[in-house]
Scaffold this motif. Sequence first.
Motif, PDB file in Angstrom:
ATOM      1  N   TYR A 143       0.828  -1.210   0.000  1.00 50.87           N
ATOM      2  CA  TYR A 143       0.000   0.000   0.000  1.00 50.87           C
ATOM      3  C   TYR A 143       0.859   1.256   0.000  1.00 50.87           C
ATOM      4  O   TYR A 143       0.467   2.273  -0.561  1.00 50.87           O
ATOM      5  CB  TYR A 143      -0.943   0.003   1.208  1.00 50.87           C
ATOM      6  N   GLN A 202       6.409   0.245   3.220  1.00 51.34           N
ATOM      7  CA  GLN A 202       5.874  -1.018   3.760  1.00 51.34           C
ATOM      8  C   GLN A 202       6.651  -2.193   3.151  1.00 51.34           C
ATOM      9  O   GLN A 202       7.155  -2.080   2.037  1.00 51.34           O
ATOM     10  CB  GLN A 202       4.422  -1.153   3.289  1.00 51.34           C
ATOM     11  N   ILE A 220       3.091  -6.661   0.814  1.00 50.01           N
ATOM     12  CA  ILE A 220       1.907  -7.286   1.406  1.00 50.01           C
ATOM     13  C   ILE A 220       1.603  -8.556   0.600  1.00 50.01           C
ATOM     14  O   ILE A 220       1.230  -9.590   1.152  1.00 50.01           O
ATOM     15  CB  ILE A 220       0.689  -6.326   1.336  1.00 50.01           C
ATOM     16  N   ASN A 280      -5.541 -13.782   9.730  1.00 53.53           N
ATOM     17  CA  ASN A 280      -5.818 -12.357   9.557  1.00 53.53           C
ATOM     18  C   ASN A 280      -4.552 -11.610   9.156  1.00 53.53           C
ATOM     19  O   ASN A 280      -3.488 -11.852   9.708  1.00 53.53           O
ATOM     20  CB  ASN A 280      -6.372 -11.751  10.853  1.00 53.53           C
ATOM     21  N   GLY A 281      -4.689 -10.735   8.194  1.00 59.31           N
ATOM     22  CA  GLY A 281      -3.548  -9.943   7.748  1.00 59.31           C
ATOM     23  C   GLY A 281      -2.686 -10.648   6.727  1.00 59.31           C
ATOM     24  O   GLY A 281      -1.641 -10.134   6.327  1.00 59.31           O
ATOM     25  N   SER A 282      -3.091 -11.832   6.269  1.00 58.87           N
ATOM     26  CA  SER A 282      -2.258 -12.564   5.308  1.00 58.87           C
ATOM     27  C   SER A 282      -2.428 -12.032   3.879  1.00 58.87           C
ATOM     28  O   SER A 282      -1.733 -12.477   2.973  1.00 58.87           O
ATOM     29  CB  SER A 282      -2.533 -14.068   5.379  1.00 58.87           C
ATOM     30  N   GLY A 283      -3.360 -11.105   3.678  1.00 59.70           N
ATOM     31  CA  GLY A 283      -3.463 -10.465   2.356  1.00 59.70           C
ATOM     32  C   GLY A 283      -4.668 -10.872   1.535  1.00 59.70           C
ATOM     33  O   GLY A 283      -4.742 -10.561   0.341  1.00 59.70           O
ATOM     34  N   LYS A 284      -5.638 -11.542   2.154  1.00 59.88           N
ATOM     35  CA  LYS A 284      -6.796 -12.058   1.405  1.00 59.88           C
ATOM     36  C   LYS A 284      -7.630 -10.920   0.787  1.00 59.88           C
ATOM     37  O   LYS A 284      -7.937 -10.953  -0.408  1.00 59.88           O
ATOM     38  CB  LYS A 284      -7.683 -12.921   2.317  1.00 59.88           C
ATOM     39  N   SER A 285      -7.996  -9.939   1.609  1.00 56.42           N
ATOM     40  CA  SER A 285      -8.805  -8.834   1.078  1.00 56.42           C
ATOM     41  C   SER A 285      -8.026  -8.031   0.041  1.00 56.42           C
ATOM     42  O   SER A 285      -8.601  -7.518  -0.921  1.00 56.42           O
ATOM     43  CB  SER A 285      -9.258  -7.907   2.207  1.00 56.42           C
ATOM     44  N   THR A 286      -6.730  -7.946   0.238  1.00 54.04           N
ATOM     45  CA  THR A 286      -5.899  -7.239  -0.739  1.00 54.04           C
ATOM     46  C   THR A 286      -5.968  -7.937  -2.102  1.00 54.04           C
ATOM     47  O   THR A 286      -6.048  -7.278  -3.134  1.00 54.04           O
ATOM     48  CB  THR A 286      -4.441  -7.161  -0.227  1.00 54.04           C
TER      49      THR A 286
HETATM   50  N1  LIG Z   1      -5.252   0.511   3.205  1.00 56.53           N
HETATM   51  C1  LIG Z   1      -4.167  -0.068   3.744  1.00 56.53           C
HETATM   52  N2  LIG Z   1      -3.041   0.632   3.963  1.00 56.53           N
HETATM   53  C2  LIG Z   1      -1.956   0.051   4.510  1.00 56.53           C
HETATM   54  N3  LIG Z   1      -1.880  -1.242   4.860  1.00 56.53           N
HETATM   55  C3  LIG Z   1      -2.964  -1.997   4.670  1.00 56.53           C
HETATM   56  C4  LIG Z   1      -4.176  -1.463   4.112  1.00 56.53           C
HETATM   57  N4  LIG Z   1      -5.100  -2.455   4.039  1.00 56.53           N
HETATM   58  C5  LIG Z   1      -4.502  -3.550   4.529  1.00 56.53           C
HETATM   59  N5  LIG Z   1      -3.226  -3.288   4.908  1.00 56.53           N
HETATM   60  C6  LIG Z   1      -2.264  -4.255   5.462  1.00 56.53           C
HETATM   61  O1  LIG Z   1      -2.096  -5.288   4.512  1.00 56.53           O
HETATM   62  C7  LIG Z   1      -1.970  -6.561   5.141  1.00 56.53           C
HETATM   63  C8  LIG Z   1      -3.006  -7.510   4.532  1.00 56.53           C
HETATM   64  O2  LIG Z   1      -4.303  -7.031   4.844  1.00 56.53           O
HETATM   65  P1  LIG Z   1      -5.611  -7.734   4.288  1.00 56.53           P
HETATM   66  O3  LIG Z   1      -5.456  -7.932   2.826  1.00 56.53           O
HETATM   67  O4  LIG Z   1      -6.759  -6.934   4.748  1.00 56.53           O
HETATM   68  O5  LIG Z   1      -5.533  -9.142   5.024  1.00 56.53           O
HETATM   69  P2  LIG Z   1      -6.693 -10.206   5.336  1.00 56.53           P
HETATM   70  O6  LIG Z   1      -7.883  -9.858   4.498  1.00 56.53           O
HETATM   71  O7  LIG Z   1      -6.078 -11.535   4.981  1.00 56.53           O
HETATM   72  O8  LIG Z   1      -6.973 -10.129   6.800  1.00 56.53           O
HETATM   73  C9  LIG Z   1      -2.165  -6.325   6.625  1.00 56.53           C
HETATM   74  O9  LIG Z   1      -0.899  -6.301   7.224  1.00 56.53           O
HETATM   75  C10 LIG Z   1      -2.812  -4.963   6.693  1.00 56.53           C
HETATM   76  O10 LIG Z   1      -2.439  -4.287   7.864  1.00 56.53           O
END
Ligand SMILES: Nc1ncnc2c1ncn2[C@@H]1O[C@H](COP(=O)(O)OP(=O)(O)O)[C@@H](O)[C@H]1O
Length: 277
Positions: A13, A17, A20, A40-46
Amino acid sequence: MTKIEFRNVYFRYHEDQNWIIEALNFTIEPGENVAIIGHNGSGKSTIAKLMMGLVYPQKGAIFVDGQRVTEDHIWEIRQKIGMVFQNPETQFVGTTVRDDVAFGLENRGVPRVEMVDRIKKSLIDVGMDDYTLHEPHHLSGGQKQRVAIAGVMATEPDIVILDEATSMLDPIGRQEIAKVISRIIKQRRMTTVSITHDVKEVMQADRVIILKGGELYQCLTPRQLLAGEYDWDYLGLTKPFVLSVKEEFEKYGYQFEHTPLNHEELIDALWTYYSKT
Ligand SMILES: Nc1ncnc2c1ncn2[C@@H]1O[C@H](COP(=O)(O)OP(=O)(O)O)[C@@H](O)[C@H]1O
Ligand SMILES: [Mg+2]
């Protein structure tokens, strides 16, 4: 042609950083139902955001239907994808359930007559056709999520991404919605990406992608997942009930030919065993 392809994708992002998403490669074939799991935080939503072109990779490339996801093609690509998020509250725009489902269709320029048809059909599919003129904000959590799903399904996407779409619901509501979703997906033969912590949803997938710190840790079938020695807590999943039952039986010398995938297979295995002894 693959439906979705990640080719050596790197993403972060901010420049300061760590990556991710790192060196991520995978493909999803047309009509496949793939579950993506990971803590959680493994990057799924990303990954979901990358598929939709809400963010773009710094290195590597993503293809949807053979078309590279770039700013030039993004509107075309988004027409093919429907996404259901974790929190239905954030998805409502209309003042009535009907307006809300209509929104995505208006955006896509669907003709009026067809719109009426699709709205009706989608609300029937999710069991919300009695609520057409209700205000979305007054619905229960499960009902809101049903309406959100109807809104996505009405646009008849090729690809559906469900990002923890059932996680806000109680276990019964979750099971109901999961059933609604899996029925619609089968009927309409959509390619599906389910990001989920629900082990039952994972077991229904054709393939499971396990993420670990933004990298692909493993890609396997639900059966292989069950047969492997995984730390279920670490994967963010509850250990499947059938697996616990299987292990209990094994303590008493019972031998399974293979790990049962669901209750039906477990019962079958037990019947076979008892009819032999
Ligand atoms: N908008 C953002 N800006 C900075 N870091 C982000 C943002 N969104 C998510 N992250 C970071 O990216 C990593 C992956 O997040 P995310 O994809 O939401 O994981 P998951 O969905 O697997 O829980 C996490 O470490 C989170 O803190
Ligand atoms: Mg997430």
